[in-house]
Design a protein around this motif. Structure first.
Motif, PDB file in Angstrom:
ATOM      1  N   ILE A   1      -2.235   0.615  11.559  1.00 19.14           N
ATOM      2  CA  ILE A   1      -2.066   1.151  10.074  1.00 19.14           C
ATOM      3  C   ILE A   1      -0.530   1.124  10.115  1.00 19.14           C
ATOM      4  O   ILE A   1       0.099   0.868   9.143  1.00 19.14           O
ATOM      5  CB  ILE A   1      -2.530   2.531   9.632  1.00 19.14           C
ATOM      6  CG1 ILE A   1      -4.031   2.114   9.499  1.00 19.14           C
ATOM      7  CG2 ILE A   1      -2.034   3.026   8.447  1.00 19.14           C
ATOM      8  CD1 ILE A   1      -4.929   3.524   9.397  1.00 19.14           C
ATOM      9  N   LEU A   2       0.017   1.949  11.210  1.00 14.27           N
ATOM     10  CA  LEU A   2       1.704   1.994  11.220  1.00 14.27           C
ATOM     11  C   LEU A   2       2.225   0.649  11.232  1.00 14.27           C
ATOM     12  O   LEU A   2       3.400   0.388  10.497  1.00 14.27           O
ATOM     13  CB  LEU A   2       1.801   2.832  12.405  1.00 14.27           C
ATOM     14  CG  LEU A   2       1.738   4.087  12.543  1.00 14.27           C
ATOM     15  CD1 LEU A   2       1.954   4.915  13.856  1.00 14.27           C
ATOM     16  CD2 LEU A   2       2.582   5.000  11.471  1.00 14.27           C
ATOM     17  N   MET A   3       1.709  -0.558  12.007  1.00 15.71           N
ATOM     18  CA  MET A   3       2.378  -1.592  11.959  1.00 15.71           C
ATOM     19  C   MET A   3       2.275  -2.323  10.489  1.00 15.71           C
ATOM     20  O   MET A   3       2.981  -3.036  10.047  1.00 15.71           O
ATOM     21  CB  MET A   3       1.802  -2.472  13.015  1.00 15.71           C
ATOM     22  CG  MET A   3       1.810  -2.007  14.363  1.00 15.71           C
ATOM     23  SD  MET A   3       3.534  -2.070  14.721  1.00 15.71           S
ATOM     24  CE  MET A   3       3.766  -3.574  15.321  1.00 15.71           C
TER      25      MET A   3
ATOM     26  N   GLN B   1       5.855  -3.009   7.865  1.00 15.95           N
ATOM     27  CA  GLN B   1       5.877  -4.521   7.289  1.00 15.95           C
ATOM     28  C   GLN B   1       6.177  -4.742   5.809  1.00 15.95           C
ATOM     29  O   GLN B   1       6.748  -5.495   5.413  1.00 15.95           O
ATOM     30  CB  GLN B   1       4.930  -5.446   7.697  1.00 15.95           C
ATOM     31  CG  GLN B   1       4.783  -5.421   9.265  1.00 15.95           C
ATOM     32  CD  GLN B   1       3.479  -6.587   9.563  1.00 15.95           C
ATOM     33  OE1 GLN B   1       2.822  -6.705   8.526  1.00 15.95           O
ATOM     34  NE2 GLN B   1       3.416  -6.560  10.869  1.00 15.95           N
ATOM     35  N   ARG B   2       6.067  -3.281   5.023  1.00 21.96           N
ATOM     36  CA  ARG B   2       6.139  -3.465   3.540  1.00 21.96           C
ATOM     37  C   ARG B   2       7.497  -2.848   3.070  1.00 21.96           C
ATOM     38  O   ARG B   2       7.838  -1.911   3.792  1.00 21.96           O
ATOM     39  CB  ARG B   2       4.919  -2.668   2.828  1.00 21.96           C
ATOM     40  CG  ARG B   2       3.633  -3.781   3.098  1.00 21.96           C
ATOM     41  CD  ARG B   2       2.570  -3.132   2.934  1.00 21.96           C
ATOM     42  NE  ARG B   2       1.248  -4.231   2.735  1.00 21.96           N
ATOM     43  CZ  ARG B   2       0.546  -4.750   3.778  1.00 21.96           C
ATOM     44  NH1 ARG B   2       1.377  -4.651   4.903  1.00 21.96           N
ATOM     45  NH2 ARG B   2      -0.405  -5.486   3.668  1.00 21.96           N
TER      46      ARG B   2
ATOM     47  N   GLU C   1       7.287  -2.589  -2.852  1.00 23.58           N
ATOM     48  CA  GLU C   1       5.761  -3.112  -2.758  1.00 23.58           C
ATOM     49  C   GLU C   1       4.959  -1.932  -2.931  1.00 23.58           C
ATOM     50  O   GLU C   1       3.802  -2.116  -3.448  1.00 23.58           O
ATOM     51  CB  GLU C   1       5.912  -3.969  -1.414  1.00 23.58           C
ATOM     52  CG  GLU C   1       4.196  -4.687  -1.487  1.00 23.58           C
ATOM     53  CD  GLU C   1       4.289  -5.374  -0.055  1.00 23.58           C
ATOM     54  OE1 GLU C   1       2.984  -5.855   0.063  1.00 23.58           O
ATOM     55  OE2 GLU C   1       5.235  -5.569   0.709  1.00 23.58           O
ATOM     56  N   LEU C   2       5.321  -0.913  -2.151  1.00 23.43           N
ATOM     57  CA  LEU C   2       4.223   0.243  -1.792  1.00 23.43           C
ATOM     58  C   LEU C   2       4.127   1.300  -3.227  1.00 23.43           C
ATOM     59  O   LEU C   2       3.217   1.883  -3.326  1.00 23.43           O
ATOM     60  CB  LEU C   2       4.614   1.166  -0.686  1.00 23.43           C
ATOM     61  CG  LEU C   2       4.077   0.467   0.755  1.00 23.43           C
ATOM     62  CD1 LEU C   2       4.831   1.413   1.892  1.00 23.43           C
ATOM     63  CD2 LEU C   2       2.903  -0.009   0.754  1.00 23.43           C
ATOM     64  N   LEU C   3       5.160   1.164  -4.107  1.00 29.50           N
ATOM     65  CA  LEU C   3       5.413   1.780  -5.192  1.00 29.50           C
ATOM     66  C   LEU C   3       4.466   1.202  -6.340  1.00 29.50           C
ATOM     67  O   LEU C   3       3.994   2.102  -7.054  1.00 29.50           O
ATOM     68  CB  LEU C   3       6.661   2.039  -5.603  1.00 29.50           C
ATOM     69  CG  LEU C   3       7.490   2.926  -4.863  1.00 29.50           C
ATOM     70  CD1 LEU C   3       9.014   2.969  -5.435  1.00 29.50           C
ATOM     71  CD2 LEU C   3       7.024   4.298  -4.702  1.00 29.50           C
ATOM     72  N   SER C   4       4.090  -0.018  -6.082  1.00 32.96           N
ATOM     73  CA  SER C   4       3.250  -0.805  -7.301  1.00 32.96           C
ATOM     74  C   SER C   4       1.676  -0.400  -6.765  1.00 32.96           C
ATOM     75  O   SER C   4       1.369  -0.320  -5.581  1.00 32.96           O
ATOM     76  CB  SER C   4       3.523  -2.082  -7.376  1.00 32.96           C
ATOM     77  OG  SER C   4       3.188  -2.877  -6.241  1.00 32.96           O
TER      78      SER C   4
ATOM     79  N   LEU D   1      -2.492  -2.900   0.574  1.00 33.80           N
ATOM     80  CA  LEU D   1      -2.338  -2.127   1.982  1.00 33.80           C
ATOM     81  C   LEU D   1      -3.622  -1.677   2.292  1.00 33.80           C
ATOM     82  O   LEU D   1      -4.014  -1.696   3.358  1.00 33.80           O
ATOM     83  CB  LEU D   1      -1.416  -1.052   1.834  1.00 33.80           C
ATOM     84  CG  LEU D   1      -1.184  -0.287   2.958  1.00 33.80           C
ATOM     85  CD1 LEU D   1      -0.795  -0.881   4.216  1.00 33.80           C
ATOM     86  CD2 LEU D   1      -0.238   1.061   2.797  1.00 33.80           C
ATOM     87  N   ALA D   2      -4.271  -0.943   1.313  1.00 34.56           N
ATOM     88  CA  ALA D   2      -5.950  -0.435   1.484  1.00 34.56           C
ATOM     89  C   ALA D   2      -6.637  -1.624   2.103  1.00 34.56           C
ATOM     90  O   ALA D   2      -7.354  -1.329   3.162  1.00 34.56           O
ATOM     91  CB  ALA D   2      -6.438   0.042   0.359  1.00 34.56           C
ATOM     92  N   LYS D   3      -6.613  -2.763   1.667  1.00 29.29           N
ATOM     93  CA  LYS D   3      -7.516  -4.101   1.978  1.00 29.29           C
ATOM     94  C   LYS D   3      -7.136  -4.296   3.164  1.00 29.29           C
ATOM     95  O   LYS D   3      -8.044  -4.494   4.145  1.00 29.29           O
ATOM     96  CB  LYS D   3      -7.325  -5.062   1.071  1.00 29.29           C
ATOM     97  CG  LYS D   3      -7.737  -6.500   1.488  1.00 29.29           C
ATOM     98  CD  LYS D   3      -9.348  -6.706   1.316  1.00 29.29           C
ATOM     99  CE  LYS D   3     -10.004  -7.959   1.529  1.00 29.29           C
ATOM    100  NZ  LYS D   3     -10.577  -8.375   2.563  1.00 29.29           N
ATOM    101  N   ALA D   4      -5.759  -4.281   3.754  1.00 29.13           N
ATOM    102  CA  ALA D   4      -5.458  -4.691   4.984  1.00 29.13           C
ATOM    103  C   ALA D   4      -5.874  -3.694   6.048  1.00 29.13           C
ATOM    104  O   ALA D   4      -6.129  -3.803   7.160  1.00 29.13           O
ATOM    105  CB  ALA D   4      -3.819  -4.959   5.185  1.00 29.13           C
ATOM    106  N   ILE D   5      -5.912  -2.394   5.641  1.00 26.21           N
ATOM    107  CA  ILE D   5      -6.056  -1.266   6.343  1.00 26.21           C
ATOM    108  C   ILE D   5      -7.655  -1.322   6.694  1.00 26.21           C
ATOM    109  O   ILE D   5      -8.214  -1.190   7.843  1.00 26.21           O
ATOM    110  CB  ILE D   5      -5.784   0.056   6.068  1.00 26.21           C
ATOM    111  CG1 ILE D   5      -4.104   0.133   5.954  1.00 26.21           C
ATOM    112  CG2 ILE D   5      -6.310   1.174   6.735  1.00 26.21           C
ATOM    113  CD1 ILE D   5      -3.696   1.307   5.401  1.00 26.21           C
TER     114      ILE D   5
END
Length: 187
Positions: A113-115, A119-120, A124-127, A134-138
């Motif tokens: 999760i940290l990695m 990378q973002r 990107e994370l504010l949208s 990110l949730a899908k990748a986690i």
């Protein structure tokens, strides 16, 4: 002495009026509350109630298990390296056995999760879309702890790899049903 007799009657009348007023207000408040609850129940049976049901899997026999993890603080990939995110995550698991299994592998999952997050960029994370990705990748990374390899999104867009997917073995369903953000702060 004639003045003393009317005062008790005056106080009695005042007390009766106050008690009557309190009773009327209580009845009016109860009626208003009843009507508001009746309207809320009607709204829940309408369109708004159908929308959340489409997003969540709900099984009364096997309710999901929620596994919260400690908040993570991550430096983001913004120029200058001055931005960071604090993220609280809760995994929605199919059952308590799979939650225990994920808990056993939590150091590896936290590292992944940290990695993924580092990378973002903050933009990107504010949208909303960035958070969903990110949730899908986690979720995909957590599924790997159960030996489940997620399908690549790039393969879904092309026609030729779709034919290959039909030939591949079907993956079992991941016990990781969802990734929920309990807090999300970007600074």
């Amino acid at each position: 002495m004639a003045d003393a007799a009317p005062k008790p009657k005056s106080k009695k009348k005042l007390m009766v009026i106050v008690i009557g007023l309190v009773v009327v207000l209580a009845v009016a408040g109860g009626a208003a509350m009843f009507l508001m609850k009746k309207n809320a129940a009607t709204d829940e049976d309408g369109e708004e109630a159908a929308a959340p049901a489409a997003h969540a899997k709900h099984d009364d026999k096997n309710p999901p298990t929620f596994l919260p993890i400690d908040n993570l603080v991550v430096n983001l990939a913004d120029p200058g390296g001055e931005r960071f995110a604090q993220i609280g995550i809760t995994f929605q698991m199919a059952d308590s056995h799979s939650a225990d299994s994920l808990k056993t592998n939590m150091p590896r999952v936290r590292s992944a999760i940290l990695m993924l997050t580092s990378q973002r960029s903050s933009e990107e994370l504010l949208s909303r879309d960035g958070k969903l990705k990110l949730a899908k990748a986690i979720s995909d990374e957590a599924s790997r702890t159960f030996g489940i390899e997620p399908e690549d999104e790039e393969d879904e867009d092309e026609d030729a790899p779709k034919k290959k997917k039909k030939k591949r073995k079907a993956q079992p369903e991941s016990p990781v049903q969802g990734v929920l953000f309990s807090s999300f702060i970007v600074q």
